[in-house]
Structures are given as structure tokens and as C-alpha cells.
Write a protein that holds these residues in place. Structure first.
Motif, PDB file in Angstrom:
ATOM      1  N   VAL A 111      33.014  57.686  30.579  1.00 43.85           N
ATOM      2  CA  VAL A 111      34.466  57.552  30.787  1.00 43.85           C
ATOM      3  C   VAL A 111      34.754  56.717  32.033  1.00 43.85           C
ATOM      4  N   VAL A 112      34.098  57.036  33.137  1.00 42.84           N
ATOM      5  CA  VAL A 112      34.316  56.287  34.383  1.00 42.84           C
ATOM      6  C   VAL A 112      33.954  54.821  34.183  1.00 42.84           C
ATOM      7  N   SER A 113      32.808  54.567  33.564  1.00 47.57           N
ATOM      8  CA  SER A 113      32.379  53.177  33.335  1.00 47.57           C
ATOM      9  C   SER A 113      33.370  52.431  32.458  1.00 47.57           C
ATOM     10  N   ALA A 114      33.887  53.102  31.424  1.00 49.23           N
ATOM     11  CA  ALA A 114      34.828  52.451  30.511  1.00 49.23           C
ATOM     12  C   ALA A 114      36.147  52.139  31.202  1.00 49.23           C
ATOM     13  N   LEU A 115      36.641  53.078  32.020  1.00 50.73           N
ATOM     14  CA  LEU A 115      37.899  52.843  32.737  1.00 50.73           C
ATOM     15  C   LEU A 115      37.772  51.664  33.690  1.00 50.73           C
ATOM     16  N   LEU A 116      36.687  51.612  34.439  1.00 49.67           N
ATOM     17  CA  LEU A 116      36.483  50.504  35.379  1.00 49.67           C
ATOM     18  C   LEU A 116      36.261  49.188  34.635  1.00 49.67           C
ATOM     19  N   GLU A 117      35.604  49.263  33.499  1.00 47.61           N
ATOM     20  CA  GLU A 117      35.388  48.064  32.689  1.00 47.61           C
ATOM     21  C   GLU A 117      36.722  47.512  32.193  1.00 47.61           C
ATOM     22  N   TRP A 118      37.616  48.403  31.747  1.00 49.29           N
ATOM     23  CA  TRP A 118      38.933  47.979  31.274  1.00 49.29           C
ATOM     24  C   TRP A 118      39.743  47.349  32.403  1.00 49.29           C
ATOM     25  N   ARG A 119      39.734  47.989  33.573  1.00 46.62           N
ATOM     26  CA  ARG A 119      40.493  47.438  34.698  1.00 46.62           C
ATOM     27  C   ARG A 119      39.957  46.065  35.089  1.00 46.62           C
ATOM     28  N   GLU A 120      38.641  45.935  35.133  1.00 42.16           N
ATOM     29  CA  GLU A 120      38.046  44.647  35.505  1.00 42.16           C
ATOM     30  C   GLU A 120      38.417  43.579  34.475  1.00 42.16           C
ATOM     31  N   TRP A 121      38.434  43.952  33.197  1.00 45.48           N
ATOM     32  CA  TRP A 121      38.803  42.990  32.154  1.00 45.48           C
ATOM     33  C   TRP A 121      40.263  42.567  32.307  1.00 45.48           C
ATOM     34  N   LEU A 122      41.155  43.511  32.605  1.00 38.47           N
ATOM     35  CA  LEU A 122      42.558  43.161  32.828  1.00 38.47           C
ATOM     36  C   LEU A 122      42.705  42.208  34.010  1.00 38.47           C
ATOM     37  N   GLU A 123      41.978  42.476  35.086  1.00 33.66           N
ATOM     38  CA  GLU A 123      42.079  41.620  36.265  1.00 33.66           C
ATOM     39  C   GLU A 123      41.525  40.225  35.975  1.00 33.66           C
ATOM     40  N   ARG A 124      40.446  40.178  35.225  1.00 36.67           N
ATOM     41  CA  ARG A 124      39.877  38.877  34.864  1.00 36.67           C
ATOM     42  C   ARG A 124      40.826  38.111  33.936  1.00 36.67           C
TER      43      ARG A 124
END
Length: 240
Positions: A106-119
Motif C-alpha cells: 500500500v505504501v509503495s503504491a501510494l508513493l508510486e501514484w504521487r510520483e507519477w502525478l508529479e512526473r
């Protein structure tokens, strides 16, 4: 929590990182893991139980994330298998296991989503037409942006229904340039119009054709530009 309306996912304002702060540190990491672990069933349902416990756990975690971080976090579980950019989480039946493993995913997925939005936000800024662009130049920028954002979607690893992500991203991009949401949705639908297929990587010529149709539909001008004059900008966009 009630489901997120379909229109919410089409509005870039609801996801733009510049509009939605996200503070993350060791304490927040530990807190989210603790909250997730508390909802993992002690005994999993598995195939015999139609994964009811695992699906229930995923719904509870989704509610926690949306309540804690806001609806921008909607896509934390949007797996690449179903057209999204997330590789850390697949689904309740696939990803809910032990409390610690589930919390890690869950933590990895949330951070992955945020990083994708920022990118994605950075790509929008890089590809946006200049405010004072002529209709011809605006058309060129829109065509190039479309091509690169479709590629951005493919690069995310999305598979089944990947074109849904492409449609959302293109709509977000147009909204980020100041376009009305309804107009952006119509323009994207008109340009893509069922031309992409699940599990199929489109030919470059098809992507460019979609880009040209989007640009012409919005500006009334073909996206022609002397390649020698635009080579430096082309290179910059390709490196980003």
C-alpha cells in the motif's frame, strides 16, 4: 466512503500536485502502515471464499487513503494490468497477504501514484504551448504534446485498457492549458475515437495521426512547422 464520481477523474484540478500538498516522512510512513495492518483479516478468504476478505480489506484501505490524503490519491491502486501506472498493487485478491506485506504494498503504491502525478505535471509544463503562440504554432505544440503523452502512458507499463489512461492524461493536459473540461473531453474523444486497442502498442504513425487530428480539431490548422526551426525543441521534449 461513497465512490468517486466518474467526472472527478477527468478533472486535472482534482489531481494536480501543485493544488494538493503531500507531506511524507518516517512518522507518516509508520502511521499509514499501522492503519493498513489493522484491516488485514487474520484469516484470508482465498479462492474458496471468493476473496471476500481480501476485497473487503482493499475497500477499507482505499477509504483510509482517501480520507487521510484526499481524493487526489484515487489512483493508488490503479494497476498497470487494468490500464493504470501502478506496479506495486494489483488487487485485493492478489495483494492482500500478511499485515506487513500488505502495508508495504500500500505504501509503495501510494508513493508510486504521487510520483507519477508529479512526473505527469512536469510533462504538462514542458509541453504546454506558449501563451502567445499563433494558431499554427499552437497546433504544432498540441500535436507534439499528444504524441508524447500517449507515449508517456505506454511507458507507464499500462496494458489492458491503457487507452483509458491516455484519454485521461490528454484531457488533463488540455485542462492544464486553460481549456474547459467538457471541451477537453470532446476533443480527446473525437481524436482517439476507438482507434487504440487493449494489449496492443500502436504504430507511431497512428499515434501521430491521433495527435494531428487533436491539433486540427482544436485550432483548425495543420500542425506543420519547419523541422529545422523546431529541432532544438523537439530534442528537449524527447529528453524530458
Amino acid at each position: 466512503m461513497p465512490p468517486i464520481p466518474h467526472g472527478h477523474t477527468r478533472n486535472w484540478d482534482n489531481f494536480d500536485p501543485a493544488r494538493h500538498s503531500f507531506a511524507w516522512d518516517e512518522d507518516e510512513d509508520a502511521r499509514l502502515r499501522s492503519l493498513v495492518r489493522a484491516w488485514v483479516p487474520p484469516v484470508l478468504s482465498g479462492m474458496a471464499g471468493r476473496w471476500a476478505g481480501e476485497r473487503w480489506c482493499e475497500r477499507q484501505v482505499d477509504a483510509i487513503i482517501r480520507e487521510r490524503y484526499g481524493t487526489w490519491a484515487w489512483g493508488w491502486s490503479w494497476c498497470y494490468r487494468y490500464g493504470g501506472p501502478i506496479g506495486s498493487w494489483v488487487s485485493g485478491p492478489d495483494s492482500v497477504t500478511t499485515p506487513d506485506e500488505t502495508a508495504e504494498r500500500v505504501v509503495s503504491a501510494l508513493l508510486e501514484w504521487r510520483e507519477w502525478l508529479e512526473r505527469t505535471a512536469l510533462r504538462f509544463a514542458e509541453l504546454a504551448p506558449p501563451p502567445d503562440a499563433s494558431p499554427e504554432d499552437r497546433s504544432w505544440h498540441l500535436e507534439r504534446a499528444c504524441v508524447r503523452l500517449v507515449t508517456h502512458t505506454l511507458d507507464s507499463g499500462a496494458e489492458g485498457g491503457w487507452y483509458g489512461q491516455a484519454s485521461i492524461v490528454l484531457g488533463w493536459f488540455l485542462i492544464s492549458t486553460g481549456m474547459d473540461r467538457a471541451e477537453a473531453a470532446r476533443a480527446v474523444e473525437s481524436a482517439i475515437g476507438g482507434r487504440f486497442e487493449s494489449w496492443v502498442t500502436p504504430e507511431r504513425t497512428l499515434i501521430e495521426s491521433v495527435g494531428e487530428d487533436l491539433a486540427v480539431g482544436l485550432t483548425g490548422h495543420a500542425p506543420y512547422r519547419d523541422h529545422r526551426e523546431s529541432a532544438a525543441l523537439e530534442d528537449l521534449h524527447d529528453r524530458c
